[in-house]
Design an enzyme around this catalytic site. Sequence first.
Site, mmCIF file in Angstrom:
data_model
loop_
_atom_site.group_PDB
_atom_site.id
_atom_site.type_symbol
_atom_site.label_atom_id
_atom_site.label_comp_id
_atom_site.label_asym_id
_atom_site.label_seq_id
_atom_site.Cartn_x
_atom_site.Cartn_y
_atom_site.Cartn_z
ATOM 1 N N LYS A 1 1.640 -4.211 6.376
ATOM 2 C CA LYS A 1 2.176 -4.232 5.004
ATOM 3 C C LYS A 1 3.677 -3.957 4.990
ATOM 4 O O LYS A 1 4.407 -4.481 4.156
ATOM 5 C CB LYS A 1 1.463 -3.178 4.151
ATOM 6 C CG LYS A 1 -0.018 -3.422 3.957
ATOM 7 C CD LYS A 1 -0.249 -4.588 3.022
ATOM 8 C CE LYS A 1 -1.701 -4.775 2.703
ATOM 9 N NZ LYS A 1 -1.971 -5.892 1.814
ATOM 10 N N THR B 1 0.824 -1.209 0.000
ATOM 11 C CA THR B 1 0.000 0.000 0.000
ATOM 12 C C THR B 1 0.859 1.260 0.000
ATOM 13 O O THR B 1 1.965 1.267 0.570
ATOM 14 C CB THR B 1 -0.943 -0.011 1.221
ATOM 15 O OG1 THR B 1 -1.672 1.200 1.241
ATOM 16 C CG2 THR B 1 -0.209 -0.159 2.528
ATOM 17 N N SER C 1 -1.385 3.151 10.581
ATOM 18 C CA SER C 1 -2.330 2.287 11.320
ATOM 19 C C SER C 1 -1.666 0.927 11.499
ATOM 20 O O SER C 1 -0.677 0.614 10.823
ATOM 21 C CB SER C 1 -3.640 2.102 10.537
ATOM 22 O OG SER C 1 -3.429 1.228 9.433
ATOM 23 N N TYR D 1 -2.892 -1.752 10.508
ATOM 24 C CA TYR D 1 -3.038 -2.407 9.197
ATOM 25 C C TYR D 1 -1.874 -2.010 8.282
ATOM 26 O O TYR D 1 -1.193 -2.864 7.708
ATOM 27 C CB TYR D 1 -4.380 -2.046 8.536
ATOM 28 C CG TYR D 1 -4.276 -2.110 7.028
ATOM 29 C CD1 TYR D 1 -4.171 -3.340 6.388
ATOM 30 C CD2 TYR D 1 -4.191 -0.946 6.253
ATOM 31 C CE1 TYR D 1 -3.998 -3.414 5.003
ATOM 32 C CE2 TYR D 1 -4.029 -1.013 4.878
ATOM 33 C CZ TYR D 1 -3.929 -2.242 4.262
ATOM 34 O OH TYR D 1 -3.740 -2.316 2.911
ATOM 35 N N HIS D 2 -1.666 -0.679 8.127
ATOM 36 C CA HIS D 2 -0.605 -0.244 7.211
ATOM 37 C C HIS D 2 0.755 -0.788 7.668
ATOM 38 O O HIS D 2 1.605 -1.136 6.849
ATOM 39 C CB HIS D 2 -0.579 1.288 7.120
ATOM 40 C CG HIS D 2 -1.719 1.879 6.329
ATOM 41 N ND1 HIS D 2 -2.879 2.333 6.915
ATOM 42 C CD2 HIS D 2 -1.889 2.073 4.998
ATOM 43 C CE1 HIS D 2 -3.700 2.804 5.976
ATOM 44 N NE2 HIS D 2 -3.133 2.651 4.799
#
Length: 382
Positions: free
Chosen positions: A185, A144, A179, A181-182
Amino acid sequence: MNIIVAGGDGFCGWPTALYLSKQGHDVAIVDNLVRRKIDKELGSNSLTPIASLEKRVDKWKELTGKKIKIYIGDLNHYDFLSEVFRQVNPGAFIHFAEQRSAPYSMIDREHAVYTQSNNVLGNLNVLYAIKEFAPDCHLIKLGTMGEYGNPNIDIEEGFIEIEHKGRKDRLPYPKQPGSFYHLSKVHDSNNIMFACKIWNIRATDLNQGIVYGLRTEETMIDPILNNRFDYDGVYGTALNRFLIQAAVGYDLTVYGKGGQTRAFLNIEDTVRCIEIAVNNPAKRGEFRVFNQFTEYFSVLNLAEKTKEVGEELGLKVNIQHIKNPRVELEEHYFHAVNTNLIDLGLKPHLLTSEILKEVLKVAIKNKNRAIIENILPKATWR
Ligand code: NAD
Ligand code: USQ
């Protein structure tokens, strides 16, 4: 080529599986259907009605004669994944199968732990499966743009030349994700880069921007092939969310000042970028990074564009700046390089009012399915 599309029941994976199947590849979808379970957990839904994965692939076979195999299971179950690799012997493994919502990862400890273990360990299993069963297989991994955060300098594609105390090196670009989530990645990217170095694996890390739109040429053939269309405060993403809010008569929810600038691309281009990566594999041992986006906009700018096209279609559209549930910069520098995919032949579908209107019309058609109380964001970063 035999291609595995992991996460092939999801928003990006489903249209990609259809497109690659149409191009003549033997496509196998791997998905544990967790995204449909999360809809239930959140009491939410896709604005467009979506058929079961079995019905989707049966319809595709009926309409085109092309068979897409499906393997229902979890990348975190290594026995299952090993068996899929043995049966499919993939030339490319396209990896979409992760928990992809930043707000979901910030709900609480359990959701942060789930996101990172699902994503980071699932990806690690894929790396081991490639090493063990298909060492020549090209890993095409969805990363991302948010891995980079918002540095006050230009964002390069994965690496940056640095001169320090008279010496120079080409180093991984610094990461400042916003975050859990990020962050997952970023951890994935590090694991892939290391695996390429030690095991001679080939990999392309696609740092994708926010995807908007929902239909591709293939998903439009029949309503059973519909793609999902997220709008809730957890999975809905900026532009798609604004279009749906305009359709249902909800104020467009700009978080804070709205100067947050993000990279975007049309779902049609997601599919093309994957095709380009498949047709131009990384070399053995190479860890390659492409920034996968076509344009960038501030959130407020997108809300204004949505208001304009909404009003052209006779809707009353209001923009509201609401308290930002996230901890993020609301005004910042943003300039990112995206030449690798363009150099390999990507012809971007740029954002036009026609495209916005087309998506808006689908939203209007399905507006009665929207669960209004799910629109406001509930998860906060604090
Ligand atoms: P999605 O949630 O719609 O689809 C993900 C799919 O993966 C779902 O069908 C889910 O059931 C499956 N899945 C999740 N964990 C799995 C596991 N452990 N084993 C097997 N299947 C699993 O997400 P999406 O929007 O299609 O995103 C796909 C990928 O692209 C993600 O990795 C995401 O981070 C990345 N990405 C998405 C966007 C975007 O705007 N949608 C932007 C940039 C990057
Ligand atoms: N935002 C609003 N109003 C909204 C929703 C979002 O102002 O109603 C703002 C957010 O605060 C943020 C920006 O819009 O500043 C983008 O938010 P988003 O929810 O559209 O995107 P994000 O959380 O970054 O995540 C999405 C996908 C994720 C992908 C990422 C690409 O869910 O899978 O990795 O986009 S990128 O943003 O480039 O990292």
